[in-house]
Design a protein around this motif. Structure first.
Motif, PDB file in Angstrom:
ATOM      1  N   LEU A  89      59.226 -30.999  98.036  1.00  0.00           N
ATOM      2  CA  LEU A  89      60.150 -29.878  98.220  1.00  0.00           C
ATOM      3  C   LEU A  89      60.162 -29.500  99.693  1.00  0.00           C
ATOM      4  CD1 LEU A  89      61.910 -27.500  97.049  1.00  0.00           C
ATOM      5  CD2 LEU A  89      59.771 -26.201  96.902  1.00  0.00           C
ATOM      6  N   GLY A 149      64.560 -26.767 100.228  1.00  0.00           N
ATOM      7  CA  GLY A 149      64.953 -26.413  98.867  1.00  0.00           C
ATOM      8  C   GLY A 149      66.435 -26.147  98.671  1.00  0.00           C
ATOM      9  N   THR A 150      67.237 -26.272  99.727  1.00  0.00           N
ATOM     10  CA  THR A 150      68.635 -25.859  99.607  1.00  0.00           C
ATOM     11  C   THR A 150      69.418 -26.717  98.630  1.00  0.00           C
ATOM     12  OG1 THR A 150      69.216 -27.214 101.520  1.00  0.00           O
ATOM     13  CG2 THR A 150      68.721 -24.902 101.935  1.00  0.00           C
ATOM     14  N   VAL A 182      66.418 -27.018  94.830  1.00  0.00           N
ATOM     15  CA  VAL A 182      66.294 -25.831  93.957  1.00  0.00           C
ATOM     16  C   VAL A 182      67.575 -25.657  93.134  1.00  0.00           C
ATOM     17  CG1 VAL A 182      65.995 -23.323  93.907  1.00  0.00           C
ATOM     18  CG2 VAL A 182      64.565 -24.712  95.407  1.00  0.00           C
ATOM     19  N   ASP A 183      68.707 -25.943  93.761  1.00  0.00           N
ATOM     20  CA  ASP A 183      69.965 -25.896  93.011  1.00  0.00           C
ATOM     21  C   ASP A 183      69.954 -26.939  91.891  1.00  0.00           C
ATOM     22  OD1 ASP A 183      72.562 -25.001  92.428  1.00  0.00           O
ATOM     23  OD2 ASP A 183      73.469 -26.531  93.701  1.00  0.00           O
ATOM     24  N   LEU A 223      67.386 -28.077  90.329  1.00  0.00           N
ATOM     25  CA  LEU A 223      66.488 -27.628  89.254  1.00  0.00           C
ATOM     26  C   LEU A 223      67.270 -26.726  88.296  1.00  0.00           C
ATOM     27  CD1 LEU A 223      63.345 -26.611  91.376  1.00  0.00           C
ATOM     28  CD2 LEU A 223      63.655 -28.738  90.088  1.00  0.00           C
ATOM     29  N   LYS A 224      68.103 -25.850  88.874  1.00  0.00           N
ATOM     30  CA  LYS A 224      68.895 -24.930  88.044  1.00  0.00           C
ATOM     31  C   LYS A 224      69.942 -25.667  87.227  1.00  0.00           C
ATOM     32  CE  LYS A 224      68.514 -21.192  91.423  1.00  0.00           C
ATOM     33  NZ  LYS A 224      69.142 -19.996  91.965  1.00  0.00           N
ATOM     34  N   LEU A 225      70.545 -26.697  87.863  1.00  0.00           N
ATOM     35  CA  LEU A 225      71.624 -27.429  87.188  1.00  0.00           C
ATOM     36  C   LEU A 225      71.104 -28.445  86.172  1.00  0.00           C
ATOM     37  CD1 LEU A 225      73.839 -28.147  90.344  1.00  0.00           C
ATOM     38  CD2 LEU A 225      74.434 -26.615  88.452  1.00  0.00           C
TER      39      LEU A 225
END
Lengths: 170, 334
Positions: B28, B31-32, B35-36, B38-40
């Motif tokens: 990581l 994270g730009t 992290v997105d 991970l959400k998707l």
């Protein structure tokens, strides 16, 4: 999976245990009750969640809280000195630089961080001469604030507000 | 979001070991993008290893006169670096042309080239995608192809690489420093990314557990005369339809050296070797620029699509190459 972290938010110290999946935005809003940063898109596209992390403007929705233990976070609600609004907040009021207000805390934090970047001499995509000290034209403000969307389209007032604040912050 | 453990090592060897030993682990950075994902649900690691304290956030000088940019240097800090602004305008401009101020304060120089395609079919887990789910098919073929490739695509994948920085690094022949479980190695930047072929799930030539620790820039005096030109659907905060990173060196009335790379047109930053070959030794004339651009795009294969396809990109790429060269040689042409 949990992680224990400490955070300073708007001058107050906190210790909290977060699920590693928790974003800084969710930690601020849901755990610490600081609802100043907004959840617009939650995907790093709108800028409504902008906060200052150790003085730099970032998107709280894309920061995992567990990676920033020990950090100092400033939200728009922590910018005022007592009852005196921050010059950027004052300028937004003076210029009616919002309509619904949802994007405003992000706009304000972004503008504060952006003015620091200009003061430090950082260029932008709108800067013609990369080696010169940047001058804050309207084109420079628009470019540097491109990461903050306003669905009410208050941009025509946001830009002059930031011009006013830039004169005062300097 | 799937649960994951999070480690924050302060040592690169430990970071590498943590990921190399665990097939379910991922590095990581800023994270730009991750992290997105991970959400998707596009990325589902069981373990994350934060490398922002494990790699250098400094820009140091190499013995040959070029700078070494630590992997954890934030994009914003790189654009603020006075030496970089004087010596490598094309690289600084490429970073400034990408994302927003907030994202540039988060994103890292080591992580930026490893961001993944913004192909909407890749990011939408309800559609097939050979890159996300090998063998599932390609949702983009015949779909919205405006942002897709015209060079080097395959039947399995037509995605483009979204990084602006990577285009400039390909143009200047940067070197990638990589740490793996078996030690350090270097990769010419143009060999970091790969074409999709029948394995589009692999964006790069890095093995699992290999960590970019720094990007080395060559001294390359000609980079002072360089630029990054990006064409996009809106003036700011958008990915490239087409972009050009170019540097040129003139000797009298001749082009003695030239570097060109294209973005937005392929699965990797597209180094324009054919165009460079046409230009080296030639006079900086508009018609020569056009010949060079045409040579580079001779193998372009535009895509059909429900949005009208991306045939416009061949013309746009040619014109952007010509415009970049015109800007760089202004005053030198008569």
């Amino acid at each position: 999976m949990d992680a224990a972290i400490s955070l300073t938010v708007d001058g107050e110290g906190y210790r909290l245990t977060v699920d590693t999946r928790t974003t800084l935005l969710d930690a601020l809003r849901d755990r610490l009750g600081n609802i100043s940063p907004k959840k617009g898109c939650d995907h790093g596209q709108c800028g409504a969640c902008t906060v200052l992390l150790d003085g730099r403007r970032v998107l709280a929705c894309l920061v995992l809280a567990a990676t920033v233990g020990g950090a100092e976070v400033t939200t728009a609600s922590g910018l005022a000195e007592g009852d005196t609004p921050h010059p950027v907040q004052r300028a937004f009021l003076d210029h009616d630089a919002f309509q619904c207000g949802y994007c405003t805390p992000g706009q304000v934090c972004s503008a504060v961080g952006m003015l620091d970047e200009v003061a430090a001499g950082w260029p932008s995509h709108a800067t013609t001469d990369l080696t010169a000290e940047p001058r804050l034209s309207q084109a420079e403000i628009s470019e540097r604030m491109a990461g903050n969307l306003c669905r009410c389209a208050a941009y025509v007032n946001i830009v002059p507000a930031i011009e006013q604040a830039a004169g005062e912050v300097r | 979001m799937k649960p994951f453990t999070l480690a924050t090592p302060t040592d690169a060897d430990e970071a590498v070991r943590l990921v190399a030993d665990d097939p379910d682990a991922a590095f990581l950075g800023g994270g730009t993008n991750l992290v997105d994902h991970l959400k998707l649900g596009v990325a589902t690691p069981g373990a994350l290893v934060d490398i922002t304290r494990a790699t250098s956030a400094e820009i140091t000088d190499l013995p040959d006169g070029g700078p070494r940019v630590g992997a954890a240097v934030r994009n914003g800090d790189f654009t603020a670096d006075r030496r970089a602004r004087e010596r490598y305008p094309l690289i600084v401009q490429s970073v400034l042309a990408g994302a927003s101020g907030q994202l540039r304060n988060m994103a890292t120089i080591g992580g930026n080239p490893l961001q993944r395609t913004r192909c909407v079919y890749f990011q939408d887990v309800t559609t097939p995608c050979n890159k996300r789910e090998p063998g599932s098919g390609c949702g983009a073929h015949g779909g919205y192809t405006r942002y897709h490739a015209i060079l080097g695509a395959s039947e399995h994948c037509i995605a483009t690489h979204p990084s602006d920085l990577a285009v400039a690094l390909a143009a200047v022949d940067a070197t990638v420093r990589v740490l793996g479980a078996d030690g350090e190695r270097t990769i010419p930047f143009t060999d970091l990314h790969r074409l999709p072929g029948d394995a589009p799930e692999r964006d790069t030539t890095l093995a699992h557990g290999e960590l970019i620790t720094a990007i080395d820039l060559p001294a390359l005096p000609m980079a002072r005369r360089s630029l990054y030109r990006k064409v996009r659907d809106r003036a700011s905060y958008a990915f490239a339809l087409v972009s050009v990173a170019a540097a040129i060196e003139l000797d009298g009335d001749r082009i003695s050296d030239v570097r060109i790379a294209l973005g937005g047109v392929a699965h990797k930053p597209w180094r324009a070797h054919r165009a460079e070959a046409v230009l080296r030794g030639a006079r900086p004339l508009e018609e020569t620029f056009e010949t060079a651009a045409a040579a580079e795009l001779a193998d372009a294969r535009p895509l059909d699509g429900v949005d009208g396809g991306n045939g416009f990109k061949t013309t746009l790429a040619a014109r952007t190459i010509v415009a970049a060269l015109r800007d760089l040689t202004e005053g030198a042409r008569s």
